[in-house]
Design a protein around this motif. Structure first.
Motif, PDB file in Angstrom:
ATOM      1  N   HIS A   7      -3.256  -9.136   7.111  1.00 53.14           N
ATOM      2  CA  HIS A   7      -3.865  -9.735   5.635  1.00 53.14           C
ATOM      3  C   HIS A   7      -3.604  -7.963   5.598  1.00 53.14           C
ATOM      4  O   HIS A   7      -3.389  -7.076   3.878  1.00 53.14           O
ATOM      5  N   LEU A   8      -4.259  -6.875   5.896  1.00 57.58           N
ATOM      6  CA  LEU A   8      -4.469  -5.720   5.992  1.00 57.58           C
ATOM      7  C   LEU A   8      -3.477  -4.586   5.422  1.00 57.58           C
ATOM      8  O   LEU A   8      -2.912  -3.821   4.978  1.00 57.58           O
ATOM      9  N   LEU A   9      -2.463  -5.298   6.276  1.00 57.22           N
ATOM     10  CA  LEU A   9      -0.589  -4.508   6.514  1.00 57.22           C
ATOM     11  C   LEU A   9      -0.171  -5.079   5.330  1.00 57.22           C
ATOM     12  O   LEU A   9       0.598  -4.229   4.457  1.00 57.22           O
ATOM     13  N   VAL A  10       0.175  -6.158   5.007  1.00 57.87           N
ATOM     14  CA  VAL A  10       0.505  -6.666   4.115  1.00 57.87           C
ATOM     15  C   VAL A  10       0.045  -6.098   2.674  1.00 57.87           C
ATOM     16  O   VAL A  10       0.516  -6.172   1.532  1.00 57.87           O
ATOM     17  N   GLY A  11      -1.285  -5.776   2.431  1.00 57.77           N
ATOM     18  CA  GLY A  11      -2.436  -5.593   1.735  1.00 57.77           C
ATOM     19  C   GLY A  11      -1.567  -4.297   1.021  1.00 57.77           C
ATOM     20  O   GLY A  11      -1.125  -3.378   0.019  1.00 57.77           O
ATOM     21  N   TYR A  12      -1.465  -3.100   2.374  1.00 50.32           N
ATOM     22  CA  TYR A  12      -1.402  -1.943   2.209  1.00 50.32           C
ATOM     23  C   TYR A  12       0.447  -1.815   2.081  1.00 50.32           C
ATOM     24  O   TYR A  12       0.243  -0.301   1.365  1.00 50.32           O
ATOM     25  N   TRP A  13       1.444  -2.571   1.779  1.00 52.78           N
ATOM     26  CA  TRP A  13       2.243  -2.523   1.953  1.00 52.78           C
ATOM     27  C   TRP A  13       2.937  -3.015   0.319  1.00 52.78           C
ATOM     28  O   TRP A  13       3.473  -2.352  -0.205  1.00 52.78           O
ATOM     29  N   SER A  14       1.626  -3.672  -0.177  1.00 47.64           N
ATOM     30  CA  SER A  14       1.988  -3.982  -1.724  1.00 47.64           C
ATOM     31  C   SER A  14       1.786  -2.744  -2.191  1.00 47.64           C
ATOM     32  O   SER A  14       2.828  -2.978  -3.634  1.00 47.64           O
ATOM     33  N   ARG A  15       0.405  -2.461  -2.523  1.00 53.06           N
ATOM     34  CA  ARG A  15       0.282  -1.443  -2.706  1.00 53.06           C
ATOM     35  C   ARG A  15       1.173   0.088  -2.582  1.00 53.06           C
ATOM     36  O   ARG A  15       0.889   0.319  -3.804  1.00 53.06           O
ATOM     37  N   LEU A  16       2.105   0.542  -2.055  1.00 54.11           N
ATOM     38  CA  LEU A  16       2.500   0.545  -1.352  1.00 54.11           C
ATOM     39  C   LEU A  16       3.666   0.975  -2.815  1.00 54.11           C
ATOM     40  O   LEU A  16       4.566   1.863  -3.295  1.00 54.11           O
ATOM     41  N   ARG A  17       3.605  -0.167  -3.243  1.00 53.40           N
ATOM     42  CA  ARG A  17       5.065  -0.871  -3.789  1.00 53.40           C
ATOM     43  C   ARG A  17       5.279   0.349  -5.501  1.00 53.40           C
ATOM     44  O   ARG A  17       6.228   0.770  -5.727  1.00 53.40           O
ATOM     45  N   LYS A  18       3.956  -0.370  -5.749  1.00 51.58           N
ATOM     46  CA  LYS A  18       4.008   0.778  -7.147  1.00 51.58           C
ATOM     47  C   LYS A  18       5.429   0.417  -8.156  1.00 51.58           C
ATOM     48  O   LYS A  18       5.766   1.087  -8.751  1.00 51.58           O
ATOM     49  N   GLY A  19       5.635  -0.928  -8.205  1.00 56.95           N
ATOM     50  CA  GLY A  19       5.606  -1.501  -8.908  1.00 56.95           C
ATOM     51  C   GLY A  19       7.617  -1.634  -8.840  1.00 56.95           C
ATOM     52  O   GLY A  19       8.255  -2.668  -8.976  1.00 56.95           O
TER      53      GLY A  19
END
Length: 236
Positions: A7-19
């Motif tokens: 969950h931490l890794l997927v959350g980190y990946w999501s935050r890096l997307r920035k749209g």
């Protein structure tokens, strides 16, 4: 996803997307995920049928008994799993969605462990996504791997993960809350809401050399799924 680090890794990946559809590999800051680094890897999937490790953490290399950089990601998977994985990698890249893999890994002397692998698609220098930033976590008792390395691995399930709403929460290290009944999965508090959008059962059993051991792996997973609340390690 079962492991909190998934969950931490997927959350980190999501935050890096920035749209964006996916983040870029150059956006990844090792300092932000230093607790996870030794089990992470970068996968080159320009040809999803022949994915290659570009980088791999030290603990992950130790699990397989050799330096993974430059080697085939599918090299240690049994053949039927390899074919299923090639299709999953292609689908994940096309949809720009992370994929979660459930597997059973075996040592040469029949020791077995349950693993969870997360693959998050990333681009490189702004191009179309052809790489994965991934991580492997152990879900069962690690004792069978003490002093031994993984000889091969069998895929028993997969999930494509999709975000539905913004994340809520402030404590980055807080474990994710217990997931509600399928098909929805609640992520780490700082990660987005994660929903299972596709699932794949284990591929059909295929004899290919160490057939007896693979059949034993299949039987273990089947009994573990049936038992639900019973400890998986009792079947090893």
């Amino acid at each position: 996803m079962k492991h909190k680090n998934s969950h931490l890794l997927v959350g980190y990946w999501s935050r890096l997307r920035k749209g964006r559809d996916v983040p870029d590999q150059t956006d990844i800051d090792p300092r932000a995920i230093k607790r996870l680094l030794s089990y992470t890897f970068i996968l080159d999937c320009e040809n999803p049928a022949r994915p290659v490790y570009r980088l791999a953490g030290t603990a992950l290399c130790e699990r397989f008994g050799f330096e993974l950089k430059g080697t085939s990601f599918l090299g240690h998977w049994e053949s039927q799993s390899g074919m299923a994985l090639a299709s999953l990698l292609r689908q994940s890249l096309a949809l720009c969605q992370p994929v979660c893999l459930s597997s059973v890994a075996a040592t040469a002397d029949n020791g077995m462990v349950e693993l969870e692998t997360i693959l998050t698609p990333v681009s490189f220098n702004g191009a179309a996504p052809t790489r994965f930033f991934g991580m492997v976590q152990m879900l069962s008792d690690p004792t069978p791997l003490l002093g031994r390395s993984i000889a091969y691995e069998r895929l028993v399930g997969s999930q494509l993960i999709q975000e539905d709403e913004p994340f809520i929460g402030q404590d980055h290290d807080r474990p994710p809350p217990p997931p509600p009944p399928p098909p929805s999965l609640r992520a780490h508090p700082k990660a987005p809401y994660l929903r299972l959008v596709s699932s794949q059962d284990s591929p059909a059993f295929l004899h290919f050399g160490s057939g007896d051991l693979l059949q034993k792996m299949f039987d273990i997973v089947h009994r573990w799924r049936t038992a639900n609340s019973e400890d998986y390690s009792k079947f090893i």
